[in-house]
Design a protein around this motif. Structure first.
Motif, PDB file in Angstrom:
ATOM      1  N   TYR A 143       0.826  -1.206   0.000  1.00 21.41           N
ATOM      2  CA  TYR A 143       0.000   0.000   0.000  1.00 21.41           C
ATOM      3  C   TYR A 143       0.864   1.261   0.000  1.00 21.41           C
ATOM      4  O   TYR A 143       0.622   2.199  -0.754  1.00 21.41           O
ATOM      5  CB  TYR A 143      -0.923  -0.031   1.208  1.00 21.41           C
ATOM      6  CG  TYR A 143      -1.810   1.175   1.348  1.00 21.41           C
ATOM      7  CD1 TYR A 143      -2.827   1.424   0.443  1.00 21.41           C
ATOM      8  CD2 TYR A 143      -1.618   2.076   2.393  1.00 21.41           C
ATOM      9  CE1 TYR A 143      -3.640   2.533   0.575  1.00 21.41           C
ATOM     10  CE2 TYR A 143      -2.421   3.189   2.530  1.00 21.41           C
ATOM     11  CZ  TYR A 143      -3.431   3.413   1.622  1.00 21.41           C
ATOM     12  OH  TYR A 143      -4.217   4.519   1.751  1.00 21.41           O
ATOM     13  N   LEU A 144       1.906   1.268   0.824  1.00 18.40           N
ATOM     14  CA  LEU A 144       2.787   2.439   0.884  1.00 18.40           C
ATOM     15  C   LEU A 144       3.536   2.662  -0.423  1.00 18.40           C
ATOM     16  O   LEU A 144       3.686   3.806  -0.864  1.00 18.40           O
ATOM     17  CB  LEU A 144       3.770   2.298   2.042  1.00 18.40           C
ATOM     18  CG  LEU A 144       3.161   2.444   3.430  1.00 18.40           C
ATOM     19  CD1 LEU A 144       4.217   2.153   4.497  1.00 18.40           C
ATOM     20  CD2 LEU A 144       2.591   3.829   3.623  1.00 18.40           C
ATOM     21  N   PHE A 145       3.994   1.593  -1.062  1.00 13.99           N
ATOM     22  CA  PHE A 145       4.684   1.755  -2.337  1.00 13.99           C
ATOM     23  C   PHE A 145       3.732   2.238  -3.426  1.00 13.99           C
ATOM     24  O   PHE A 145       4.115   3.022  -4.299  1.00 13.99           O
ATOM     25  CB  PHE A 145       5.374   0.448  -2.764  1.00 13.99           C
ATOM     26  CG  PHE A 145       6.676   0.212  -2.067  1.00 13.99           C
ATOM     27  CD1 PHE A 145       7.732   1.096  -2.204  1.00 13.99           C
ATOM     28  CD2 PHE A 145       6.847  -0.883  -1.240  1.00 13.99           C
ATOM     29  CE1 PHE A 145       8.938   0.888  -1.557  1.00 13.99           C
ATOM     30  CE2 PHE A 145       8.044  -1.107  -0.583  1.00 13.99           C
ATOM     31  CZ  PHE A 145       9.086  -0.214  -0.744  1.00 13.99           C
ATOM     32  N   ARG A 167       1.980   6.803  -6.891  1.00 16.01           N
ATOM     33  CA  ARG A 167       0.984   7.797  -7.303  1.00 16.01           C
ATOM     34  C   ARG A 167       1.467   9.215  -6.983  1.00 16.01           C
ATOM     35  O   ARG A 167       1.245  10.147  -7.766  1.00 16.01           O
ATOM     36  CB  ARG A 167      -0.334   7.552  -6.594  1.00 16.01           C
ATOM     37  CG  ARG A 167      -1.022   6.304  -7.050  1.00 16.01           C
ATOM     38  CD  ARG A 167      -2.301   6.094  -6.284  1.00 16.01           C
ATOM     39  NE  ARG A 167      -2.846   4.783  -6.542  1.00 16.01           N
ATOM     40  CZ  ARG A 167      -3.773   4.208  -5.804  1.00 16.01           C
ATOM     41  NH1 ARG A 167      -4.259   4.837  -4.752  1.00 16.01           N
ATOM     42  NH2 ARG A 167      -4.215   3.006  -6.099  1.00 16.01           N
ATOM     43  N   LEU A 168       2.093   9.376  -5.836  1.00 14.91           N
ATOM     44  CA  LEU A 168       2.589  10.690  -5.439  1.00 14.91           C
ATOM     45  C   LEU A 168       3.665  11.180  -6.397  1.00 14.91           C
ATOM     46  O   LEU A 168       3.666  12.352  -6.798  1.00 14.91           O
ATOM     47  CB  LEU A 168       3.126  10.642  -4.010  1.00 14.91           C
ATOM     48  CG  LEU A 168       3.608  11.938  -3.407  1.00 14.91           C
ATOM     49  CD1 LEU A 168       2.458  12.928  -3.324  1.00 14.91           C
ATOM     50  CD2 LEU A 168       4.183  11.689  -2.036  1.00 14.91           C
ATOM     51  N   LYS A 169       4.566  10.306  -6.803  1.00 16.95           N
ATOM     52  CA  LYS A 169       5.599  10.689  -7.767  1.00 16.95           C
ATOM     53  C   LYS A 169       4.984  11.092  -9.099  1.00 16.95           C
ATOM     54  O   LYS A 169       5.427  12.041  -9.737  1.00 16.95           O
ATOM     55  CB  LYS A 169       6.587   9.539  -7.972  1.00 16.95           C
ATOM     56  CG  LYS A 169       7.560   9.384  -6.843  1.00 16.95           C
ATOM     57  CD  LYS A 169       8.561   8.277  -7.141  1.00 16.95           C
ATOM     58  CE  LYS A 169       9.517   8.095  -5.986  1.00 16.95           C
ATOM     59  NZ  LYS A 169      10.496   7.031  -6.234  1.00 16.95           N
ATOM     60  N   MET A 170       3.939  10.351  -9.500  1.00 15.34           N
ATOM     61  CA  MET A 170       3.274  10.679 -10.758  1.00 15.34           C
ATOM     62  C   MET A 170       2.614  12.056 -10.672  1.00 15.34           C
ATOM     63  O   MET A 170       2.713  12.856 -11.596  1.00 15.34           O
ATOM     64  CB  MET A 170       2.226   9.610 -11.087  1.00 15.34           C
ATOM     65  CG  MET A 170       1.651   9.717 -12.467  1.00 15.34           C
ATOM     66  SD  MET A 170       0.448   8.442 -12.951  1.00 15.34           S
ATOM     67  CE  MET A 170       0.316   7.355 -11.578  1.00 15.34           C
ATOM     68  N   LYS A 222       3.518  15.458 -12.847  1.00 17.26           N
ATOM     69  CA  LYS A 222       2.535  16.215 -13.618  1.00 17.26           C
ATOM     70  C   LYS A 222       2.501  17.670 -13.203  1.00 17.26           C
ATOM     71  O   LYS A 222       2.410  18.554 -14.041  1.00 17.26           O
ATOM     72  CB  LYS A 222       1.144  15.596 -13.442  1.00 17.26           C
ATOM     73  CG  LYS A 222       0.922  14.341 -14.201  1.00 17.26           C
ATOM     74  CD  LYS A 222      -0.488  13.843 -14.018  1.00 17.26           C
ATOM     75  CE  LYS A 222      -0.719  12.542 -14.761  1.00 17.26           C
ATOM     76  NZ  LYS A 222      -2.096  12.051 -14.560  1.00 17.26           N
ATOM     77  N   SER A 223       2.577  17.925 -11.909  1.00 16.09           N
ATOM     78  CA  SER A 223       2.532  19.328 -11.450  1.00 16.09           C
ATOM     79  C   SER A 223       3.832  20.050 -11.789  1.00 16.09           C
ATOM     80  O   SER A 223       3.831  21.252 -12.005  1.00 16.09           O
ATOM     81  CB  SER A 223       2.272  19.389  -9.950  1.00 16.09           C
ATOM     82  OG  SER A 223       3.384  18.899  -9.224  1.00 16.09           O
TER      83      SER A 223
END
Length: 72
Positions: free
Chosen positions: A53-55, A60-63, A67-68
């Motif tokens: 779950y953490l990975f 998702r956070l890196k993605m 994008k930002s």
């Protein structure tokens, strides 16, 4: 003052270690029945699920960061 606090913490920690020297009846019973392996497997499955779950969240956070970063 820091040395005194550190010494007190170390003494309290070492006292807790002595408290664990007594026999644990529940663990002995689980071990004798062979059920301790079920407990260990359950803990391993839970930890693997948490790590997965953490990975996934990290991916998702890196993605989202990527994008930002592209928009700026």
């Amino acid at each position: 003052m820091k040395k005194i606090v550190f010494t007190l913490i170390m003494l309290i920690t070492s006292m807790n270690l002595f408290a664990q020297a007594s026999e644990i009846e529940m663990a002995d019973a689980l071990r004798s029945n062979g059920k301790i392996y079920i407990v260990v497997i359950s803990i391993v499955i839970i930890l693997l699920g948490l790590l997965t779950y953490l990975f996934a969240i990290e991916k998702r956070l890196k993605m989202l960061e990527k994008k930002s970063g592209d928009k700026n």
